[in-house]
Design an enzyme around this catalytic site. Structure first.
Site, short mmCIF file in Angstrom:
data_model
loop_
_atom_site.label_atom_id
_atom_site.label_comp_id
_atom_site.label_asym_id
_atom_site.label_seq_id
_atom_site.Cartn_x
_atom_site.Cartn_y
_atom_site.Cartn_z
N GLN A 71 -2.07 -6.24 -0.19
CA GLN A 71 -1.11 -5.99 0.80
C GLN A 71 0.09 -6.48 0.80
O GLN A 71 0.60 -7.00 2.03
CB GLN A 71 -1.93 -6.56 2.13
CG GLN A 71 -3.26 -5.67 2.68
CD GLN A 71 -2.82 -4.20 3.15
OE1 GLN A 71 -1.73 -4.01 3.70
NE2 GLN A 71 -3.80 -3.26 2.91
N SER A 72 0.62 -6.38 -0.37
CA SER A 72 1.88 -6.96 -0.71
C SER A 72 3.16 -6.15 -0.02
O SER A 72 3.05 -5.03 -0.15
CB SER A 72 2.14 -6.96 -2.09
OG SER A 72 3.64 -6.96 -2.78
#
Length: 294
Positions: A71-72
């Site tokens: 989920q960068s």
């Protein structure tokens, strides 16, 4: 000297949050809205990508590659910046392939990025191999480098113009890869900037000091390590409470990994009553939709 490319909408606004300030016992609380940087859902990485993408273009690269968690926010915005600039984008993400594309991961695909899953391998090793195979320009973890910190020197200058008595005001920021804090410290001074560690680095103090090329001693940096919790990718109770409190008192949505932890530091009473604080909102809203545990 690298001339940055134009990717964002500047300056980002500063907004007062009087109800939340009263809840926290602060004289004044301001949000620096770097979640409203314009491109790809917004966030602090845009300021850095203006420099790292300029480096890639100057080197003649047609592909950029970077890495991060599934989920960068940095990966999402690298994908969006690459799409705008006509660059191919490869994202090396930690762990096994996700079962569902949600949150930032969904947006990565919409922007046309190719995702490679690292599995059990060290991400740096996978990035190096892919970069060599594709002749790609590598954008470092979090977009942070000695060049890209200039993006947050510029942000510090914006704050000087926007906030009355900025030299008597604490600036609070989530401390992830270190570049945002380093740039603010360079412009505003170590006494004014507080980084709330999110647990992304083994030695955040040394990293931030290193990005400042010896301008500031590590011990002079103000770093709050109380909000790390069990691990970087773990949703803490403090962050969950911060998300709810900020939404209900200010109508502002935070993310669970970075700004949630930074606000948790304020809720925990890290500052004396009566202080004036600027909270740098570094974005990350799309990541909320990648955390089903919320």
């Amino acid at each position: 000297m690298i001339t940055p490319v134009s990717l964002g909408t500047w300056p980002t606004p500063v907004e007062a949050a009087p109800r939340l300030a009263a809840r926290l016992g602060l004289a004044e609380l301001w949000f620096k809205r770097d979640d409203l940087t314009g491109l790809g859902g917004g966030g602090n990485k845009i300021r850095k990508l203006e420099y790292t993408c300029a480096q890639a273009i100057a080197a003649g690269a047609t592909t950029v590659i970077t890495s991060g968690a599934p989920q960068s926010n940095h990966a999402r915005l690298t994908a969006a910046a690459s799409a705008r600039l006509g660059l191919a984008c490869v994202l090396v993400l930690a762990g096994p392939p996700a079962e569902e594309r949600r949150g930032n991961l969904l947006l990565d695909g919409l922007a046309g990025a190719e995702v490679i899953w690292g599995g059990d391998r060290p991400l740096a090793e996978v990035v190096a191999a892919e970069a060599q195979r594709r002749s790609a320009w590598v954008i470092p973890f979090g977009g942070t480098s000695s060049v890209s910190v200039q993006g947050y020197v510029t942000c510090g200058r914006e704050l000087r113009a926007q906030v009355p008595d900025i030299d008597g005001t604490d600036v609070v920021v989530a401390l992830g890869s270190g570049g945002t804090m380093a740039g603010l410290v360079r412009e505003l001074g170590a006494a004014r900037v507080v980084g709330v560690d999110v647990g992304a680095l083994p030695d955040p103090r040394a990293t931030v000091a290193g990005l400042l090329d010896g301008e500031v001693e590590p011990d002079a940096l103000r770093i709050d390590g109380s909000q790390v919790g069990a691990a970087y990718r773990t949703l803490t109770d403090g962050a969950r409470a911060a998300l709810e409190t900020t939404a209900r008192e200010a109508g502002v949505f935070l993310d669970p990994t970075y700004t949630g932890r930074a606000m948790a530091g304020l809720l925990a009473g890290s500052f004396p009553r009566g202080d004036k604080v600027v909270f740098l909102h570094s974005g990350g809203l799309p990541g909320l939709f990648g955390h089903p545990e919320l």
